[in-house]
Motif scaffolding. Structure first.
Motif, short mmCIF file in Angstrom:
data_model
loop_
_atom_site.label_atom_id
_atom_site.label_comp_id
_atom_site.label_asym_id
_atom_site.label_seq_id
_atom_site.Cartn_x
_atom_site.Cartn_y
_atom_site.Cartn_z
N LEU A 214 2.09 -11.10 54.27
CA LEU A 214 1.89 -9.98 53.05
C LEU A 214 2.56 -8.55 53.51
CD1 LEU A 214 -1.84 -10.12 52.25
CD2 LEU A 214 0.02 -11.05 51.05
N ARG A 215 2.78 -7.80 52.56
CA ARG A 215 3.26 -6.17 52.85
C ARG A 215 2.11 -5.56 52.75
NH1 ARG A 215 7.68 -4.57 48.38
NH2 ARG A 215 7.07 -2.83 49.34
N VAL A 216 1.84 -5.19 54.07
CA VAL A 216 0.62 -4.49 54.31
C VAL A 216 0.82 -2.82 53.84
CG1 VAL A 216 -1.11 -3.51 56.09
CG2 VAL A 216 -0.17 -6.05 56.03
N GLU A 217 0.27 -2.30 52.85
CA GLU A 217 0.64 -1.32 52.42
C GLU A 217 -0.67 -0.67 51.49
OE1 GLU A 217 3.14 -2.11 48.32
OE2 GLU A 217 4.27 -1.93 50.27
N PRO A 218 -0.76 0.72 51.14
CA PRO A 218 -1.90 1.04 50.45
C PRO A 218 -1.98 0.60 49.13
CG PRO A 218 -1.00 3.00 51.84
CD PRO A 218 -0.08 1.68 52.05
N LEU A 219 -3.04 0.14 48.72
CA LEU A 219 -3.17 -0.41 47.26
C LEU A 219 -3.15 0.97 46.14
CD1 LEU A 219 -5.27 -3.47 47.32
CD2 LEU A 219 -2.63 -3.39 47.41
N PRO A 220 -2.53 0.67 45.01
CA PRO A 220 -2.85 1.67 43.95
C PRO A 220 -4.00 1.80 43.23
CG PRO A 220 -1.44 0.02 43.02
CD PRO A 220 -1.72 -0.27 44.45
N VAL A 221 -5.20 1.80 44.07
CA VAL A 221 -6.80 1.94 43.58
C VAL A 221 -7.50 3.24 44.17
CG1 VAL A 221 -6.85 -0.52 42.68
CG2 VAL A 221 -7.24 0.18 45.23
N PRO A 222 -8.25 3.66 43.68
CA PRO A 222 -8.80 4.94 44.12
C PRO A 222 -9.81 4.37 44.91
CG PRO A 222 -8.92 5.32 41.60
CD PRO A 222 -8.47 3.88 42.02
N ALA A 223 -10.36 3.31 45.02
CA ALA A 223 -11.47 2.77 45.84
C ALA A 223 -11.48 1.38 46.20
CB ALA A 223 -12.90 3.09 45.44
N TRP A 224 -11.77 0.91 47.40
CA TRP A 224 -11.79 -0.32 47.83
C TRP A 224 -12.98 -0.76 48.52
CZ3 TRP A 224 -6.78 -2.86 50.62
CH2 TRP A 224 -7.06 -4.31 50.75
N VAL A 225 -13.95 -1.65 48.26
CA VAL A 225 -15.02 -1.90 49.15
C VAL A 225 -14.77 -3.41 49.50
CG1 VAL A 225 -17.47 -2.64 48.90
CG2 VAL A 225 -16.46 -0.64 47.51
N ASN A 226 -15.07 -3.68 50.94
CA ASN A 226 -15.09 -4.98 51.35
C ASN A 226 -16.41 -5.31 51.84
OD1 ASN A 226 -13.54 -7.30 52.63
ND2 ASN A 226 -13.99 -6.26 54.62
N VAL A 227 -16.56 -6.59 51.43
CA VAL A 227 -17.86 -7.17 51.80
C VAL A 227 -17.75 -8.30 52.55
CG1 VAL A 227 -20.37 -7.74 50.82
CG2 VAL A 227 -18.91 -6.24 49.63
N ARG A 228 -18.63 -8.54 53.73
CA ARG A 228 -18.39 -9.78 54.53
C ARG A 228 -19.81 -10.17 55.17
NH1 ARG A 228 -16.98 -8.48 60.05
NH2 ARG A 228 -17.00 -6.47 60.43
#
Length: 287
Positions: A214-228
């Motif tokens: 993948l191209r690892v780069e910041p996404l154009p979203v204000p917030a990102w929540v990761n649940v695991r």
């Protein structure tokens, strides 16, 4: 219009959008109810469905159909080529320590006749750590993830389907399992969608096999929540914020899904998922 949109994971080729809505909708509503502390009604939720692109016998006349893969509902999870085994084993090795593999090898694992001998101790170590059948789950997941990442026709077909059927007005995008990778690519390639929050659950994005393709780069979203879930073998490579620092420490959330650690419905029904969703779009809760 849909304020919240889900992107499903692997193994859904024999289902469809309406079936997944019937499963995901109530689970997500339960998570919202737990977060709100009152009875709620989930409104404006939809799913983008691409699972049928992985059907083993696609219509020959279709222009944007994934080539025949041999993937089926069950029974062929371990039918991998030598190249597939090499890639999948590399990813599986990230889930356990060399000491765990050595201990599994010393225990002379049995019942792994369909597994190539060089990988039997690795598979046994994963089952010893995460529970029976955890390795098969991981192989199924990584097999389809690998196809998406390594076969251009697969990736193009999935990306095109999800983009073309993406409902207008989405503010929260939820990706489960392979769906988190597909959601990541959707946002990366289409920065003007207006999504305010990405929620990834049971995501394999931390795996090196995935990140390297993948191209690892910041996404154009204000917030990102990761649940695991720490016992989810698909998501146990660790936190995502080491590679995507836009994820706040508080938004790396650990939950307990019980015996079905990787199940989408378990993730969606967690209070923590509901809290993240309500924070982004409180209007998703109807009267």
């Amino acid at each position: 219009m849909a304020l919240v949109v889900g992107v499903h994971g692997i193994g859904q080729q024999y289902r469809g959008r309406h079936q997944l809505l019937a499963a995901w909708g109530p689970a997500l509503a339960d998570g919202l109810e737990r977060a709100a502390g009152q009875r709620v009604t989930l409104s404006e939720f939809d799913i983008t469905f691409y699972g049928d692109l992985f059907l083993p016998d696609p219509p020959i006349a279709a222009d944007s159909v994934v080539p025949k893969s041999g993937d089926s509902d069950a029974g062929d999870e371990l039918d991998l080529s030598a190249e597939e085994w090499a890639d999948v084993a590399e990813a599986l090795a990230e889930l356990v320590t060399p000491a765990e593999v050595a201990a599994a090898a010393a225990a002379a694992p049995k019942g792994l006749g369909r597994i190539p001998r060089p990988f039997q101790a690795l598979i046994a170590a994963i089952d010893r750590r995460f529970g029976p059948a955890a390795a098969v789950l991981s192989i199924r997941e990584l097999k389809q993830v690998r196809r998406y990442l390594r076969e251009p026709a697969v990736r193009r077909a999935v990306d095109d389907r999800v983009r073309d059927e993406f409902p207008p007005g989405c503010r929260v995008l939820i990706g489960h399992s392979l769906g988190s990778v597909v959601a990541y690519e959707l946002l990366r390639q289409n920065p003007d969608l207006g999504v305010k929050l990405l929620i990834t659950v049971g995501s394999p994005l931390a795996l090196r096999m995935v990140r390297d393709r993948l191209r690892v780069e910041p996404l154009p979203v204000p917030a990102w929540v990761n649940v695991r879930d720490l016992r989810d073998p698909v998501a146990c490579a660790g936190e995502l914020r080491g590679w995507w620092p836009q994820i706040r420490e508080a938004d790396e959330i650990v939950v307990d899904n019980g015996a079905k650690a990787h199940a989408a419905e378990r993730y969606l029904s967690r209070r923590q998922t509901g809290v993240a969703l309500l924070r982004a779009v409180p209007q998703v809760v109807g009267e």
